[in-house]
Design a protein around this motif. Structure first.
Motif, PDB file in Angstrom:
ATOM      1  N   ALA A 275       0.815  -1.216   0.000  1.00  0.00           N
ATOM      2  CA  ALA A 275       0.000   0.000   0.000  1.00  0.00           C
ATOM      3  C   ALA A 275       0.848   1.265   0.000  1.00  0.00           C
ATOM      4  N   ASP A 276       2.161   1.109  -0.078  1.00  0.00           N
ATOM      5  CA  ASP A 276       3.078   2.229   0.109  1.00  0.00           C
ATOM      6  C   ASP A 276       4.066   2.313  -1.057  1.00  0.00           C
ATOM      7  N   PRO A 277       3.966   3.338  -1.909  1.00  0.00           N
ATOM      8  CA  PRO A 277       4.891   3.462  -3.045  1.00  0.00           C
ATOM      9  C   PRO A 277       6.356   3.589  -2.629  1.00  0.00           C
ATOM     10  N   GLY A 278       6.607   3.939  -1.366  1.00  0.00           N
ATOM     11  CA  GLY A 278       7.969   4.061  -0.894  1.00  0.00           C
ATOM     12  C   GLY A 278       8.560   2.779  -0.350  1.00  0.00           C
TER      13      GLY A 278
ATOM     14  N   GLY B 239       7.035  13.321  10.597  1.00  0.00           N
ATOM     15  CA  GLY B 239       7.215  14.112   9.388  1.00  0.00           C
ATOM     16  C   GLY B 239       7.534  13.209   8.223  1.00  0.00           C
ATOM     17  N   PRO B 240       7.844  13.770   7.057  1.00  0.00           N
ATOM     18  CA  PRO B 240       8.145  12.954   5.872  1.00  0.00           C
ATOM     19  C   PRO B 240       9.370  12.072   6.098  1.00  0.00           C
TER      20      PRO B 240
ATOM     21  N   ASP C  84       5.124   9.593  -5.195  1.00  0.00           N
ATOM     22  CA  ASP C  84       3.818   9.772  -4.559  1.00  0.00           C
ATOM     23  C   ASP C  84       3.889   9.670  -3.038  1.00  0.00           C
ATOM     24  N   ALA C  85       4.925   9.017  -2.511  1.00  0.00           N
ATOM     25  CA  ALA C  85       5.033   8.813  -1.065  1.00  0.00           C
ATOM     26  C   ALA C  85       5.918   9.836  -0.378  1.00  0.00           C
TER      27      ALA C  85
ATOM     28  N   PRO D 220       3.786  11.417   6.323  1.00  0.00           N
ATOM     29  CA  PRO D 220       4.447  11.755   7.592  1.00  0.00           C
ATOM     30  C   PRO D 220       4.738  10.512   8.429  1.00  0.00           C
ATOM     31  N   TRP D 221       5.507   9.603   7.882  1.00  0.00           N
ATOM     32  CA  TRP D 221       5.718   8.297   8.502  1.00  0.00           C
ATOM     33  C   TRP D 221       7.109   8.113   9.091  1.00  0.00           C
ATOM     34  N   ARG D 222       7.802   9.207   9.316  1.00  0.00           N
ATOM     35  CA  ARG D 222       9.044   9.189  10.081  1.00  0.00           C
ATOM     36  C   ARG D 222       8.715   9.682  11.484  1.00  0.00           C
ATOM     37  N   PHE D 223       9.191   8.962  12.495  1.00  0.00           N
ATOM     38  CA  PHE D 223       8.901   9.305  13.885  1.00  0.00           C
ATOM     39  C   PHE D 223      10.215   9.414  14.649  1.00  0.00           C
TER      40      PHE D 223
END
Length: 232
Positions: free
Chosen positions: A62-65, A185-186, A193-194, A198-201
């Motif tokens: 589900a994640d292009p990254g 944040g990013p 597209d990814a 904001p999936w860096r914690f």
């Protein structure tokens, strides 16, 4: 006082291991909950402990990254395995990166361990990272972390939920960070597209957290005319 740095987890076995159920959850639940947990690495040189201060979440297909965006391959097979295992990959032909697999078996996702503070085994880390200017930089970034902890492909698929005393890799409960001190944040270096997910914690104001860098397309040098003529 920096959050999470006033008390370090005990070096005794009293600090419990994270159960497999911890990882058998959506990756966006697991990732921030790993901040403050303790990664234990055991080699022939001894034991090391690292307090996790920065992570990134990758949601599989589900994640292009994510490496698993286009499905299962020989390289990313560990991401589709049972939760609570390691996924280790080699990047740019130079460095290893350590990820922890989440969600039920067959549903790929994982958390990249980006940075942390070495609590035990500092001397080992210094030998592997002699260019580090200070101890707080020993594991500041995923490649540095993997180098400091002697992470390589032999750990790919390792069970991090085992209770064996000499397991090569495991994760202890540690002292989870106060949610108010965890920022998001990013992800670093993710484009397309990814890029803005904001999936860096990370733990706010912690000096071991790596600097954010936006994605920059890699320049591919075109072969010279002479070089192109020399191919067959």
């Amino acid at each position: 006082m920096i959050a999470g740095r006033d008390r370090h987890p005990s070096t005794t076995s009293g600090d419990p291991h994270l159960p497999r159920a911890f990882f058998d959850r959506p990756v966006l639940d697991v990732a921030p909950d790993l901040i403050g947990r303790v990664l234990v690495r055991t080699t022939s040189d001894g034991r090391m402990r690292l307090r996790i201060t920065e992570v990134e979440a990758y949601a599989g297909e589900a994640d292009p990254g994510s490496h698993a965006y286009r499905g299962r391959t020989e390289r990313n097979a560990s991401m589709f395995g049972p939760p609570g295992h390691a996924y280790v990959y080699f990047i740019y032909g130079m460095w290893y990166s350590l990820n922890l697999v989440c969600r039920p078996e067959g549903q790929a996702s994982g958390v990249l361990i980006r940075a942390g503070e070495v609590l035990e085994g500092v001397e080992q880390a210094r030998k592997r990272r002699p260019k580090a200017r200070k101890d707080l930089e020993l594991a500041k970034g995923p490649a540095r972390l993997a180098t400091a902890l002697a992470v390589d492909r032999e750990l790919n698929g390792a069970d991090v939920c085992t209770h064996e005393d000499y397991a090569p890799l495991s994760v202890l409960a540690g002292e989870p960070a106060d949610p108010d001190t965890v920022k998001s944040g990013p992800r670093t270096g993710v484009g397309g597209d990814a890029a803005h997910y904001p999936w860096r914690f990370w733990l706010a104001d912690d000096p071991t957290v790596s600097p954010y860098r936006a994605h920059k397309p890699r320049n591919r040098r075109r072969p010279s005319l002479d070089a192109s003529r020399s191919t067959t």
